[in-house]
Write a protein that holds these residues in place. Structure first.
Motif, mmCIF file in Angstrom:
data_model
loop_
_atom_site.group_PDB
_atom_site.id
_atom_site.type_symbol
_atom_site.label_atom_id
_atom_site.label_comp_id
_atom_site.label_asym_id
_atom_site.label_seq_id
_atom_site.Cartn_x
_atom_site.Cartn_y
_atom_site.Cartn_z
ATOM 1 N N ILE A 192 0.861 -1.193 0.000
ATOM 2 C CA ILE A 192 0.000 0.000 0.000
ATOM 3 C C ILE A 192 0.890 1.233 0.000
ATOM 4 O O ILE A 192 1.766 1.375 0.865
ATOM 5 C CB ILE A 192 -0.920 0.026 1.232
ATOM 6 N N THR A 193 0.689 2.099 -0.974
ATOM 7 C CA THR A 193 1.455 3.345 -1.041
ATOM 8 C C THR A 193 0.514 4.511 -0.825
ATOM 9 O O THR A 193 -0.512 4.632 -1.510
ATOM 10 C CB THR A 193 2.155 3.507 -2.403
ATOM 11 N N GLN A 194 0.843 5.352 0.138
ATOM 12 C CA GLN A 194 0.059 6.547 0.414
ATOM 13 C C GLN A 194 0.816 7.768 -0.115
ATOM 14 O O GLN A 194 1.983 7.981 0.232
ATOM 15 C CB GLN A 194 -0.174 6.709 1.917
ATOM 16 N N ARG A 195 0.135 8.526 -0.953
ATOM 17 C CA ARG A 195 0.737 9.752 -1.497
ATOM 18 C C ARG A 195 -0.243 10.901 -1.322
ATOM 19 O O ARG A 195 -1.442 10.740 -1.534
ATOM 20 C CB ARG A 195 1.078 9.588 -2.986
ATOM 21 N N TRP A 196 0.251 12.062 -0.947
ATOM 22 C CA TRP A 196 -0.574 13.246 -0.802
ATOM 23 C C TRP A 196 -0.390 14.101 -2.047
ATOM 24 O O TRP A 196 0.710 14.581 -2.326
ATOM 25 C CB TRP A 196 -0.169 14.021 0.454
ATOM 26 N N GLN A 197 -1.464 14.275 -2.798
ATOM 27 C CA GLN A 197 -1.400 14.998 -4.064
ATOM 28 C C GLN A 197 -2.082 16.366 -3.924
ATOM 29 O O GLN A 197 -3.200 16.442 -3.393
ATOM 30 C CB GLN A 197 -2.105 14.215 -5.170
ATOM 31 N N PRO A 198 -1.465 17.437 -4.408
ATOM 32 C CA PRO A 198 -2.114 18.751 -4.341
ATOM 33 C C PRO A 198 -3.245 18.855 -5.361
ATOM 34 O O PRO A 198 -3.247 18.151 -6.377
ATOM 35 C CB PRO A 198 -0.978 19.716 -4.700
ATOM 36 N N VAL A 199 -4.217 19.711 -5.083
ATOM 37 C CA VAL A 199 -5.229 20.016 -6.088
ATOM 38 C C VAL A 199 -4.562 20.805 -7.210
ATOM 39 O O VAL A 199 -3.490 21.406 -7.034
ATOM 40 C CB VAL A 199 -6.403 20.812 -5.485
ATOM 41 N N HIS A 200 -5.183 20.823 -8.365
ATOM 42 C CA HIS A 200 -4.577 21.477 -9.531
ATOM 43 C C HIS A 200 -4.676 23.000 -9.455
ATOM 44 O O HIS A 200 -3.749 23.709 -9.868
ATOM 45 C CB HIS A 200 -5.258 20.982 -10.807
ATOM 46 N N ARG A 201 -5.785 23.488 -8.880
ATOM 47 C CA ARG A 201 -6.055 24.932 -8.948
ATOM 48 C C ARG A 201 -6.783 25.380 -7.683
ATOM 49 O O ARG A 201 -7.663 24.669 -7.192
ATOM 50 C CB ARG A 201 -6.912 25.217 -10.179
ATOM 51 N N VAL A 202 -6.417 26.549 -7.163
ATOM 52 C CA VAL A 202 -7.097 27.083 -5.986
ATOM 53 C C VAL A 202 -7.375 28.576 -6.180
ATOM 54 O O VAL A 202 -6.697 29.265 -6.940
ATOM 55 C CB VAL A 202 -6.272 26.900 -4.681
ATOM 56 N N GLY A 203 -8.389 29.047 -5.468
ATOM 57 C CA GLY A 203 -8.670 30.476 -5.391
ATOM 58 C C GLY A 203 -8.478 30.923 -3.952
ATOM 59 O O GLY A 203 -8.961 30.255 -3.033
#
Length: 207
Positions: A115-126
């Motif tokens: 099991i690999t856990q990765r934290w991915q950022p959202v593509h776009r924020v305001g």
């Protein structure tokens, strides 16, 4: 105005809530007003934003999508001591934010089972920066830097237009955005700005 005198009384938290009731009606009215403002932006886009700017900020005929030249101008006229303070704040917040980014974690639970856990950022924020009677360049830093450290690719910033700045966002806010490399900036405030971020505004290229 209603006066509640609690002097000389020892109250438990529940007693305090009973003695000083929450302003539920005012809260409900505020939420209803905000919802109507957001819905207006969803339905009428830039027209609604301009009407709201006139109503709430006393601003008309301003550039809602801030030209990059305005950001560059604000940065070029920023007082050296203010720039130095902002740059130091950026450095510190970047270090603190980087320390909070979780490392990927791999858990082996059996033969061939990983099991690999990765934290991915959202593509776009305001991000929304308050305006009005005070200037909050610290809010630019505290919102933008963590997003950049997390790896967010696109960051859009909104702050209310200022009547005393000819309808522009306050120059210190623009300069802080410039220091962080944020070029997608909108002069729009309050619930209307949140509505614009949520639903997009085609005429502004905001999606």
């Amino acid at each position: 105005m209603r006066t509640i005198d609690l002097r000389g009384r020892e109250l438990s938290p529940s007693d305090m809530l009973a003695a000083v009731p929450r302003a539920t009606q005012a809260r409900a009215e505020a939420l209803d007003t905000a919802a109507r403002i957001v819905e207006d932006v969803r339905e009428r886009g830039e027209i609604a934003l301009r009407e709201q700017a006139e109503r709430f900020d006393a601003v008309t005929a301003h550039e809602v999508r801030v030209p990059e030249s305005h950001i560059a101008e604000a940065l070029s006229t920023l007082a050296p001591e203010v720039r130095s303070a902002l740059e130091e704040a950026i450095r510190r917040v970047r270090l603190a934010s980087a320390a909070q980014v979780p490392e990927p974690r791999v858990t082996r639970i059996g033969e061939g089972a990983v099991i690999t856990q990765r934290w991915q950022p959202v593509h776009r924020v305001g991000v929304y920066i308050p305006g009005g009677k005070a200037v909050y360049p610290s809010s630019v830093i505290m919102n933008v830097v963590p997003a950049q450290v997390a790896g967010v690719e696109q960051i859009a910033l909104a702050s209310p237009p200022q009547a005393d700045q000819g309808g522009r966002i306050h120059p210190t806010i623009l300069a802080a955005a410039g220091l962080l490399g944020v070029t997608e900036v909108y002069a729009m405030g309050g619930a209307g700005a949140i509505g614009a971020f949520a639903y997009g505004v085609d005429s502004l290229g905001l999606d």
